[in-house]
Design a protein around this motif. Structure first.
Motif, short mmCIF file in Angstrom:
data_model
loop_
_atom_site.label_atom_id
_atom_site.label_comp_id
_atom_site.label_asym_id
_atom_site.label_seq_id
_atom_site.Cartn_x
_atom_site.Cartn_y
_atom_site.Cartn_z
N MET A 197 0.63 -1.40 -0.01
CA MET A 197 0.63 -0.28 0.34
C MET A 197 0.75 1.23 -0.07
O MET A 197 2.18 1.12 0.87
N MET A 198 0.64 2.51 -0.96
CA MET A 198 1.33 3.60 -1.24
C MET A 198 0.65 4.55 -0.11
O MET A 198 0.01 4.63 0.31
N ARG A 199 1.88 4.91 0.70
CA ARG A 199 1.65 6.43 1.45
C ARG A 199 1.20 6.86 0.88
O ARG A 199 1.19 7.34 -0.24
N ILE A 200 0.37 8.22 2.55
CA ILE A 200 -0.20 9.13 1.23
C ILE A 200 0.96 10.89 0.93
O ILE A 200 0.80 11.45 0.05
N SER A 201 2.41 10.54 1.87
CA SER A 201 2.87 11.37 1.02
C SER A 201 3.99 11.14 -0.21
O SER A 201 4.15 11.37 -1.21
N THR A 202 3.78 9.80 -0.73
CA THR A 202 4.06 9.26 -1.98
C THR A 202 3.14 9.57 -3.22
O THR A 202 3.45 10.50 -3.96
N PHE A 203 1.86 9.52 -2.66
CA PHE A 203 1.42 10.14 -3.62
C PHE A 203 1.30 11.57 -3.52
O PHE A 203 0.91 12.02 -4.67
N ILE A 204 1.63 12.42 -1.80
CA ILE A 204 1.72 13.53 -2.17
C ILE A 204 2.36 14.36 -3.16
O ILE A 204 2.76 15.76 -4.53
N LEU A 205 3.77 13.25 -3.23
CA LEU A 205 5.23 13.54 -3.98
C LEU A 205 4.82 13.99 -5.37
O LEU A 205 5.72 14.14 -6.37
N THR A 206 4.01 12.35 -5.57
CA THR A 206 3.81 12.03 -7.29
C THR A 206 2.82 13.01 -7.96
O THR A 206 3.23 13.34 -8.97
N GLY A 207 1.83 13.57 -6.94
CA GLY A 207 1.35 14.80 -6.91
C GLY A 207 1.72 15.83 -8.05
O GLY A 207 1.73 16.70 -9.04
N ILE A 208 2.68 16.49 -6.65
CA ILE A 208 3.76 17.28 -6.49
C ILE A 208 4.95 17.30 -8.56
O ILE A 208 4.84 18.66 -9.17
N ALA B 205 4.29 15.60 -10.61
CA ALA B 205 2.88 15.44 -11.96
C ALA B 205 2.77 16.93 -12.14
O ALA B 205 2.92 17.38 -14.05
N GLY B 206 2.44 17.87 -11.56
CA GLY B 206 2.92 19.26 -11.56
C GLY B 206 3.64 19.94 -12.60
O GLY B 206 3.02 20.50 -13.54
N ILE B 207 5.27 19.49 -12.07
CA ILE B 207 5.79 20.17 -12.51
C ILE B 207 6.52 19.24 -14.05
O ILE B 207 6.89 20.12 -15.22
N TYR B 208 6.02 17.80 -13.64
CA TYR B 208 6.34 17.10 -15.67
C TYR B 208 5.55 18.10 -16.23
O TYR B 208 5.91 18.97 -17.13
N SER B 209 4.31 18.63 -15.56
CA SER B 209 3.39 19.15 -16.91
C SER B 209 3.51 20.16 -17.48
O SER B 209 2.88 20.73 -18.48
N SER B 210 4.25 21.47 -16.33
CA SER B 210 4.71 22.12 -16.83
C SER B 210 5.66 22.67 -17.94
O SER B 210 5.71 23.59 -18.95
N THR C 91 4.53 10.22 -14.78
CA THR C 91 3.93 9.91 -13.05
C THR C 91 3.63 8.55 -13.22
O THR C 91 3.85 8.46 -11.44
N ILE C 92 3.55 7.44 -13.86
CA ILE C 92 3.47 6.14 -13.21
C ILE C 92 4.49 6.13 -12.98
O ILE C 92 4.62 5.30 -12.09
N GLY C 93 5.52 6.00 -13.43
CA GLY C 93 7.26 5.69 -13.67
C GLY C 93 7.93 6.14 -12.02
O GLY C 93 8.74 5.33 -11.16
#
Length: 62
Positions: free
Chosen positions: A1-12, A14-19, A43-45
């Motif tokens: 199970m993924m920790r919440i910090s992993t989700f948050i860091l992945t989201g951040i 992903a935002g950088i990648y998007s820009s 993002t998946i990687g």
């Protein structure tokens, strides 16, 4: 199970990648479908890497 910090860091990240990819779309006239495909792969990687990182560290300590 993924920790919440992993989700948050992945989201951040992903935002950088998007820009960054948005800038590349404008500079190099990339197709937006291709840019979205790259964003999904990055993002998946990143999520998988961050999810497996603790187990990699544990195996190296042993």
């Amino acid at each position: 199970m993924m920790r919440i910090s992993t989700f948050i860091l992945t989201g951040i990240l992903a935002g950088i990648y998007s820009s960054v990819l948005d800038g590349l779309e404008h500079d190099y006239s990339l197709n937006s479908f291709f840019s979205a495909f790259i964003l999904v792969l990055l993002t998946i990687g990143t999520g998988l890497l961050l999810h497996r990182l603790p187990s990699i560290k544990k195996s190296r300590e042993s």
